[in-house]
Design a protein around this motif. Structure first.
Motif, mmCIF file in Angstrom:
data_model
loop_
_atom_site.group_PDB
_atom_site.id
_atom_site.type_symbol
_atom_site.label_atom_id
_atom_site.label_comp_id
_atom_site.label_asym_id
_atom_site.label_seq_id
_atom_site.Cartn_x
_atom_site.Cartn_y
_atom_site.Cartn_z
ATOM 1 N N SER A 140 -3.962 7.782 -4.468
ATOM 2 C CA SER A 140 -4.570 8.251 -3.221
ATOM 3 C C SER A 140 -5.283 7.099 -2.513
ATOM 4 O O SER A 140 -5.515 6.033 -3.101
ATOM 5 C CB SER A 140 -5.587 9.354 -3.524
ATOM 6 O OG SER A 140 -6.692 8.813 -4.248
ATOM 7 N N GLU A 141 -5.659 7.354 -1.276
ATOM 8 C CA GLU A 141 -6.442 6.358 -0.535
ATOM 9 C C GLU A 141 -7.750 6.062 -1.265
ATOM 10 O O GLU A 141 -8.200 4.919 -1.309
ATOM 11 C CB GLU A 141 -6.714 6.847 0.885
ATOM 12 C CG GLU A 141 -5.462 6.853 1.743
ATOM 13 C CD GLU A 141 -5.682 7.415 3.136
ATOM 14 O OE1 GLU A 141 -6.647 8.201 3.345
ATOM 15 O OE2 GLU A 141 -4.874 7.069 4.013
ATOM 16 N N ARG A 142 -8.352 7.083 -1.830
ATOM 17 C CA ARG A 142 -9.604 6.884 -2.558
ATOM 18 C C ARG A 142 -9.401 5.969 -3.764
ATOM 19 O O ARG A 142 -10.210 5.065 -4.016
ATOM 20 C CB ARG A 142 -10.178 8.232 -2.992
ATOM 21 C CG ARG A 142 -11.492 8.092 -3.731
ATOM 22 C CD ARG A 142 -12.117 9.427 -4.022
ATOM 23 N NE ARG A 142 -13.298 9.257 -4.854
ATOM 24 C CZ ARG A 142 -14.016 10.255 -5.290
ATOM 25 N NH1 ARG A 142 -13.713 11.498 -4.969
ATOM 26 N NH2 ARG A 142 -15.061 10.026 -6.058
ATOM 27 N N ILE A 190 0.840 -1.198 0.000
ATOM 28 C CA ILE A 190 0.000 0.000 0.000
ATOM 29 C C ILE A 190 0.880 1.255 0.000
ATOM 30 O O ILE A 190 0.614 2.211 -0.737
ATOM 31 C CB ILE A 190 -0.990 -0.003 1.185
ATOM 32 C CG1 ILE A 190 -1.926 -1.220 1.109
ATOM 33 C CG2 ILE A 190 -1.768 1.304 1.259
ATOM 34 C CD1 ILE A 190 -2.778 -1.314 -0.135
ATOM 35 N N THR A 206 -8.930 2.458 -2.610
ATOM 36 C CA THR A 206 -10.226 1.932 -2.184
ATOM 37 C C THR A 206 -11.103 1.602 -3.387
ATOM 38 O O THR A 206 -11.821 0.585 -3.387
ATOM 39 C CB THR A 206 -10.931 2.945 -1.258
ATOM 40 O OG1 THR A 206 -10.077 3.196 -0.136
ATOM 41 C CG2 THR A 206 -12.269 2.435 -0.774
ATOM 42 N N TYR A 235 1.154 4.542 -2.746
ATOM 43 C CA TYR A 235 1.249 5.986 -2.460
ATOM 44 C C TYR A 235 2.449 6.579 -3.190
ATOM 45 O O TYR A 235 2.371 7.669 -3.747
ATOM 46 C CB TYR A 235 1.393 6.255 -0.963
ATOM 47 C CG TYR A 235 0.212 5.871 -0.111
ATOM 48 C CD1 TYR A 235 -1.099 6.096 -0.527
ATOM 49 C CD2 TYR A 235 0.416 5.302 1.136
ATOM 50 C CE1 TYR A 235 -2.174 5.754 0.281
ATOM 51 C CE2 TYR A 235 -0.658 4.959 1.951
ATOM 52 C CZ TYR A 235 -1.947 5.184 1.515
ATOM 53 O OH TYR A 235 -3.004 4.850 2.323
#
Length: 179
Positions: free
Chosen positions: A142-144, A133, A147, A137
């Motif tokens: 991005s985290e979005r 993960i 996801t 980055y």
């Protein structure tokens, strides 16, 4: 050969009839998968809601289609694979990149890392590591977007599994580009 009948607004009942009537009135026609999913209003509603939600994903359409190609190559849904390959061509993705996606990679290291994540979500989500993960980055995701990969894979599992159970397959000659 389809295993489940295709429903229409005239042959469906209850909530399924309402869903199909609405879809036909807005789009004019519906595909075999949607018409067949109408046997279960719960499945059809879930598919429609997840499909609409994923249209608002931050993850680029290119990366999403390449992940979908990788997942559908593994899952074995010819109808889905053909659809995602056609979408990839429409986005300008070339044969070589599509072939790489089918083998679970990409010429772009960042895209390859996202395809790998998608395949792990599909096959074995417990194998995903913190370092992996962090690497995403470092590739600028991005985290979005990370996801969103779970949503892309989930939608592919639903559609691919449904089509395989229902016996839905591509029924027209190929456009010359291979699925």
């Amino acid at each position: 050969m389809p295993r489940l009948a295709r429903l229409t607004p005239q042959t469906a009942t209850g909530a399924s009839r309402d869903l199909l009537t609405d879809l036909v009135s807005r789009h004019g026609q519906i595909g075999d998968m949607v018409a067949t999913m109408a046997h279960s209003p719960a499945v059809l509603t879930g598919y429609l809601q997840l499909s609409r939600a994923m249209k608002r994903a931050k993850l680029s359409r290119k990366v999403s289609e390449l992940i979908s190609i990788a997942v559908q190559t593994q899952q074995g849904c010819g109808l889905c694979l053909e659809s995602h390959i056609s979408a990839a061509f429409a986005l300008g993705i070339d044969d070589e990149e599509i072939d790489r996606a089918r083998t679970g990679t990409s010429a772009d290291p960042g895209v390859a890392a996202m395809i790998t994540l998608g395949l792990q979500v599909y096959r074995e989500p417990t194998s995903i590591t913190d370092e992996q993960i962090l690497s995403l980055y470092d590739h600028g995701y991005s985290e979005r977007e990370i996801t969103d990969v779970v949503g892309v894979v989930s939608l592919n599992i639903l559609t691919g599994a449904f089509n395989l159970v229902a016996g839905l397959t591509p029924h027209r000659p190929s456009s010359g580009r291979r699925p």
